[in-house]
Design a protein around this motif. Structure first.
Motif, PDB file in Angstrom:
ATOM      1  N   GLN A 223      -7.810  -2.067  -5.812  1.00  0.00           N
ATOM      2  CA  GLN A 223      -7.565  -2.996  -4.715  1.00  0.00           C
ATOM      3  C   GLN A 223      -6.898  -4.272  -5.215  1.00  0.00           C
ATOM      4  O   GLN A 223      -6.022  -4.835  -4.547  1.00  0.00           O
ATOM      5  CB  GLN A 223      -8.879  -3.335  -4.016  1.00  0.00           C
ATOM      6  CG  GLN A 223      -8.746  -4.252  -2.816  1.00  0.00           C
ATOM      7  CD  GLN A 223      -8.015  -3.592  -1.672  1.00  0.00           C
ATOM      8  OE1 GLN A 223      -8.215  -2.417  -1.405  1.00  0.00           O
ATOM      9  NE2 GLN A 223      -7.160  -4.336  -0.989  1.00  0.00           N
ATOM     10  N   ASP A 224      -7.264  -4.735  -6.404  1.00  0.00           N
ATOM     11  CA  ASP A 224      -6.670  -5.951  -6.955  1.00  0.00           C
ATOM     12  C   ASP A 224      -5.180  -5.740  -7.243  1.00  0.00           C
ATOM     13  O   ASP A 224      -4.366  -6.627  -6.960  1.00  0.00           O
ATOM     14  CB  ASP A 224      -7.407  -6.349  -8.232  1.00  0.00           C
ATOM     15  CG  ASP A 224      -6.766  -7.539  -8.909  1.00  0.00           C
ATOM     16  OD1 ASP A 224      -6.763  -8.633  -8.317  1.00  0.00           O
ATOM     17  OD2 ASP A 224      -6.250  -7.366 -10.032  1.00  0.00           O
ATOM     18  N   ILE A 225      -4.817  -4.586  -7.777  1.00  0.00           N
ATOM     19  CA  ILE A 225      -3.401  -4.306  -8.031  1.00  0.00           C
ATOM     20  C   ILE A 225      -2.619  -4.256  -6.720  1.00  0.00           C
ATOM     21  O   ILE A 225      -1.503  -4.778  -6.617  1.00  0.00           O
ATOM     22  CB  ILE A 225      -3.261  -2.987  -8.812  1.00  0.00           C
ATOM     23  CG1 ILE A 225      -3.899  -3.119 -10.200  1.00  0.00           C
ATOM     24  CG2 ILE A 225      -1.801  -2.587  -8.950  1.00  0.00           C
ATOM     25  CD1 ILE A 225      -3.896  -1.846 -11.011  1.00  0.00           C
ATOM     26  N   PHE A 226      -3.204  -3.621  -5.714  1.00  0.00           N
ATOM     27  CA  PHE A 226      -2.535  -3.561  -4.407  1.00  0.00           C
ATOM     28  C   PHE A 226      -2.361  -4.961  -3.814  1.00  0.00           C
ATOM     29  O   PHE A 226      -1.293  -5.286  -3.277  1.00  0.00           O
ATOM     30  CB  PHE A 226      -3.350  -2.685  -3.454  1.00  0.00           C
ATOM     31  CG  PHE A 226      -2.817  -2.673  -2.050  1.00  0.00           C
ATOM     32  CD1 PHE A 226      -1.746  -1.864  -1.709  1.00  0.00           C
ATOM     33  CD2 PHE A 226      -3.385  -3.495  -1.073  1.00  0.00           C
ATOM     34  CE1 PHE A 226      -1.249  -1.864  -0.413  1.00  0.00           C
ATOM     35  CE2 PHE A 226      -2.886  -3.496   0.216  1.00  0.00           C
ATOM     36  CZ  PHE A 226      -1.814  -2.678   0.544  1.00  0.00           C
ATOM     37  N   ASP A 227      -3.380  -5.807  -3.887  1.00  0.00           N
ATOM     38  CA  ASP A 227      -3.282  -7.167  -3.358  1.00  0.00           C
ATOM     39  C   ASP A 227      -2.193  -7.970  -4.077  1.00  0.00           C
ATOM     40  O   ASP A 227      -1.436  -8.713  -3.438  1.00  0.00           O
ATOM     41  CB  ASP A 227      -4.629  -7.875  -3.476  1.00  0.00           C
ATOM     42  CG  ASP A 227      -5.686  -7.261  -2.577  1.00  0.00           C
ATOM     43  OD1 ASP A 227      -5.318  -6.517  -1.651  1.00  0.00           O
ATOM     44  OD2 ASP A 227      -6.886  -7.506  -2.824  1.00  0.00           O
ATOM     45  N   PHE A 228      -2.119  -7.818  -5.398  1.00  0.00           N
ATOM     46  CA  PHE A 228      -1.107  -8.546  -6.172  1.00  0.00           C
ATOM     47  C   PHE A 228       0.295  -8.116  -5.748  1.00  0.00           C
ATOM     48  O   PHE A 228       1.179  -8.951  -5.517  1.00  0.00           O
ATOM     49  CB  PHE A 228      -1.319  -8.283  -7.665  1.00  0.00           C
ATOM     50  CG  PHE A 228      -0.387  -9.046  -8.561  1.00  0.00           C
ATOM     51  CD1 PHE A 228      -0.674 -10.347  -8.931  1.00  0.00           C
ATOM     52  CD2 PHE A 228       0.793  -8.466  -9.024  1.00  0.00           C
ATOM     53  CE1 PHE A 228       0.193 -11.057  -9.751  1.00  0.00           C
ATOM     54  CE2 PHE A 228       1.656  -9.162  -9.837  1.00  0.00           C
ATOM     55  CZ  PHE A 228       1.363 -10.462 -10.208  1.00  0.00           C
ATOM     56  N   ALA A 248       9.605  -6.688 -11.118  1.00  0.00           N
ATOM     57  CA  ALA A 248       9.335  -6.936 -12.533  1.00  0.00           C
ATOM     58  C   ALA A 248       7.929  -7.495 -12.743  1.00  0.00           C
ATOM     59  O   ALA A 248       7.212  -7.085 -13.664  1.00  0.00           O
ATOM     60  CB  ALA A 248      10.384  -7.903 -13.089  1.00  0.00           C
ATOM     61  N   LYS A 249       7.513  -8.414 -11.881  1.00  0.00           N
ATOM     62  CA  LYS A 249       6.177  -8.990 -12.025  1.00  0.00           C
ATOM     63  C   LYS A 249       5.087  -7.955 -11.750  1.00  0.00           C
ATOM     64  O   LYS A 249       4.039  -7.948 -12.414  1.00  0.00           O
ATOM     65  CB  LYS A 249       6.018 -10.169 -11.069  1.00  0.00           C
ATOM     66  CG  LYS A 249       6.817 -11.402 -11.474  1.00  0.00           C
ATOM     67  CD  LYS A 249       6.528 -12.575 -10.541  1.00  0.00           C
ATOM     68  CE  LYS A 249       7.278 -13.818 -10.976  1.00  0.00           C
ATOM     69  NZ  LYS A 249       6.995 -14.976 -10.098  1.00  0.00           N
ATOM     70  N   THR A 250       5.324  -7.067 -10.790  1.00  0.00           N
ATOM     71  CA  THR A 250       4.346  -6.017 -10.509  1.00  0.00           C
ATOM     72  C   THR A 250       4.190  -5.085 -11.701  1.00  0.00           C
ATOM     73  O   THR A 250       3.071  -4.727 -12.083  1.00  0.00           O
ATOM     74  CB  THR A 250       4.768  -5.224  -9.263  1.00  0.00           C
ATOM     75  OG1 THR A 250       4.896  -6.117  -8.156  1.00  0.00           O
ATOM     76  CG2 THR A 250       3.746  -4.157  -8.934  1.00  0.00           C
ATOM     77  N   SER A 251       5.304  -4.679 -12.304  1.00  0.00           N
ATOM     78  CA  SER A 251       5.243  -3.802 -13.480  1.00  0.00           C
ATOM     79  C   SER A 251       4.542  -4.489 -14.641  1.00  0.00           C
ATOM     80  O   SER A 251       3.726  -3.872 -15.350  1.00  0.00           O
ATOM     81  CB  SER A 251       6.656  -3.392 -13.885  1.00  0.00           C
ATOM     82  OG  SER A 251       7.323  -2.729 -12.827  1.00  0.00           O
ATOM     83  N   GLU A 252       4.823  -5.764 -14.833  1.00  0.00           N
ATOM     84  CA  GLU A 252       4.173  -6.511 -15.913  1.00  0.00           C
ATOM     85  C   GLU A 252       2.665  -6.622 -15.693  1.00  0.00           C
ATOM     86  O   GLU A 252       1.874  -6.481 -16.634  1.00  0.00           O
ATOM     87  CB  GLU A 252       4.809  -7.901 -15.997  1.00  0.00           C
ATOM     88  CG  GLU A 252       4.254  -8.765 -17.121  1.00  0.00           C
ATOM     89  CD  GLU A 252       4.901 -10.140 -17.141  1.00  0.00           C
ATOM     90  OE1 GLU A 252       4.411 -11.006 -17.905  1.00  0.00           O
ATOM     91  OE2 GLU A 252       5.880 -10.346 -16.399  1.00  0.00           O
ATOM     92  N   TYR A 253       2.272  -6.833 -14.425  1.00  0.00           N
ATOM     93  CA  TYR A 253       0.840  -6.959 -14.123  1.00  0.00           C
ATOM     94  C   TYR A 253       0.114  -5.625 -14.309  1.00  0.00           C
ATOM     95  O   TYR A 253      -1.006  -5.582 -14.822  1.00  0.00           O
ATOM     96  CB  TYR A 253       0.671  -7.447 -12.684  1.00  0.00           C
ATOM     97  CG  TYR A 253      -0.743  -7.818 -12.318  1.00  0.00           C
ATOM     98  CD1 TYR A 253      -1.317  -9.002 -12.764  1.00  0.00           C
ATOM     99  CD2 TYR A 253      -1.505  -6.982 -11.519  1.00  0.00           C
ATOM    100  CE1 TYR A 253      -2.610  -9.349 -12.425  1.00  0.00           C
ATOM    101  CE2 TYR A 253      -2.809  -7.314 -11.166  1.00  0.00           C
ATOM    102  CZ  TYR A 253      -3.350  -8.507 -11.632  1.00  0.00           C
ATOM    103  OH  TYR A 253      -4.641  -8.837 -11.303  1.00  0.00           O
ATOM    104  N   ILE A 254       0.761  -4.535 -13.928  1.00  0.00           N
ATOM    105  CA  ILE A 254       0.135  -3.215 -14.092  1.00  0.00           C
ATOM    106  C   ILE A 254      -0.040  -2.883 -15.574  1.00  0.00           C
ATOM    107  O   ILE A 254      -1.074  -2.348 -15.988  1.00  0.00           O
ATOM    108  CB  ILE A 254       0.984  -2.146 -13.380  1.00  0.00           C
ATOM    109  CG1 ILE A 254       0.917  -2.346 -11.862  1.00  0.00           C
ATOM    110  CG2 ILE A 254       0.497  -0.739 -13.732  1.00  0.00           C
ATOM    111  CD1 ILE A 254       1.806  -1.418 -11.077  1.00  0.00           C
ATOM    112  N   SER A 255       0.968  -3.198 -16.397  1.00  0.00           N
ATOM    113  CA  SER A 255       0.836  -2.940 -17.842  1.00  0.00           C
ATOM    114  C   SER A 255      -0.270  -3.787 -18.455  1.00  0.00           C
ATOM    115  O   SER A 255      -1.011  -3.329 -19.335  1.00  0.00           O
ATOM    116  CB  SER A 255       2.170  -3.226 -18.527  1.00  0.00           C
ATOM    117  OG  SER A 255       2.524  -4.598 -18.380  1.00  0.00           O
ATOM    118  N   LEU A 256      -0.435  -5.030 -17.971  1.00  0.00           N
ATOM    119  CA  LEU A 256      -1.523  -5.880 -18.475  1.00  0.00           C
ATOM    120  C   LEU A 256      -2.886  -5.294 -18.109  1.00  0.00           C
ATOM    121  O   LEU A 256      -3.813  -5.292 -18.932  1.00  0.00           O
ATOM    122  CB  LEU A 256      -1.371  -7.288 -17.920  1.00  0.00           C
ATOM    123  CG  LEU A 256      -2.425  -8.321 -18.350  1.00  0.00           C
ATOM    124  CD1 LEU A 256      -1.775  -9.678 -18.589  1.00  0.00           C
ATOM    125  CD2 LEU A 256      -3.523  -8.466 -17.292  1.00  0.00           C
TER     126      LEU A 256
END
Length: 380
Positions: A223-228, A248-256
């Motif tokens: 849910q946190d990834i979806f909200d971001f 780009a920010k979504t991909s970076e957040y998922i890798s983190l």
């Protein structure tokens, strides 16, 4: 004088020939005349005026708040969205918009009338769709009037403003303090390389808040990834960032998050612990339960109760429901009779000490009552 049928006069005591007294009496009828004048009725003489019932605004008509849409006796038409109903079943608009008569699939035998906020909107609104709200139709160019419109609030809202501000400040302080503690724990207890501690702490805090709201840790992470990602999409729609930057920010957040999940996790109580696999979690659960049953299923002291609570609340091992079940079993408010040390047999009620509570219980094996003693610690 009596007159014969043939019209010949007859004297007293004489009866014409061929006519008897019986036949004469049968030919006479009594006539009653009215002795009181009858007056006519005046009620319902003139018909009353109609109540002018029926629709006052039709499909597609624009109405203002308070404007009457339907006058009726009874709810032949039920109130729908953005309308209200009076004590005489009059339906009137509560928002400016366009009249819609419609049927609701959840109540197929009822007819509804509502107000759509835009001309192209159909009613009813889908059941799981968010309810539409009106934010205004005109742009206020005067900044002073615009600010007055934004600051306008009801008396109840105005009175609650100090309390709402205090709650907002307390909530923000709690958020900053919790994120700071999580960040400090990540820096001191874990060897994390090439990771943004601020983003990682904020991610774990969001997961913690979702878990406290009732979600599991795993679903809270998704849910946190979806909200971001969704917040970035809204920023793109507002024109704050470009679509490429959002991707780009979504991909970076998922890798983190993927890198973070390999090392750490957060518990429902806010403590950060090393990530455990499913096999490790099952092994720890079996070990803790066996230790509780063998060592702590008895009348416990205060230190032993603290040890049991610490074992049950071991980070990452038991879910909220499992913790509640174990707490009810090993740390109950009232100690059961089968717990060793909770029952004292063969006591004398007259010489018992003050720290012993005398009880009379029914023994099902012997079908009789017996007197036992129970320590005060049982009821604490």
């Amino acid at each position: 004088m009596l007159r014969s049928i043939s019209g010949i006069k007859a004297g007293r005591g004489s009866v014409p020939s061929g006519l008897s007294l019986v036949s004469l009496a049968n030919s006479l009828t009594q006539i009653r005349t009215a002795t009181k004048k009858v007056s006519g009725s005046k009620t319902n003489k003139n018909d009353s005026a109609g109540r002018r019932l029926g629709p006052k605004a039709y499909e597609g008509n624009f109405v203002k708040p308070g404007q009457i849409i339907m006058r009726q006796r009874g709810t032949k038409i039920h109130p729908g969205e953005n309308v209200k109903i009076g004590i005489d079943h009059t339906i009137y608009a509560s928002e400016p918009g366009y009249v819609r008569f419609y049927l609701d699939p959840f109540h197929p035998l009822r007819k509804y009338v509502g107000v759509a906020l835009k001309s192209g909107v159909k009613l009813p609104t889908p059941h799981f769709a968010p309810r539409r709200r009106r934010f205004g139709y005109e742009l206020i160019e005067d900044p002073v009037k615009a600010q007055q419109e934004e600051d306008h609030m009801s008396r109840k809202e105005y009175l609650y403003q100090p309390e709402l501000k205090e709650l907002t400040i307390a909530k923000e302080n709690y958020k900053q303090e919790t994120i700071s503690n999580i960040k400090q724990s990540l820096q001191n207890d874990f060897q994390l390389q090439d990771i943004d501690y601020d983003v990682a702490a904020s991610r774990l805090f969001n997961v913690l808040q979702l878990a406290k709201a009732g979600q599991s840790i795993e679903s809270a992470k998704k849910q946190d990834i979806f909200d971001f990602s969704y917040n970035l999409q809204l920023a793109v729609q507002r024109g704050e960032i470009s679509k490429e930057d959002a991707t780009a920010k979504t991909s970076e957040y998922i890798s983190l998050t993927q890198q973070l999940e390999k090392d750490v996790n957060i518990d429902i109580d806010g403590s950060v612990y090393k990530y455990l696999t499913k096999e490790q979690v099952a092994s720890k659960q079996e070990e803790i339960i066996q230790k509780l049953e063998t060592e702590f299923y008895k009348l416990l002291s205060k230190d032993e109760k603290d040890q049991v609570s610490k074992l049950i609340n071991t980070p990452g091992v038991f879910s909220t429901e499992q913790r509640s079940t174990l707490t009810h079993k090993f740390l109950p408010d009232f100690i059961p009779y089968d717990v060793p040390g909770s029952v004292i047999e063969n006591i004398n009620p007259e010489t018992v000490s003050k720290d012993i509570v005398v009880q009379r219980v029914f023994d099902e094996t012997t079908r009789s009552t017996r007197i036992i003693g129970r320590p005060q610690a049982v009821f604490q």
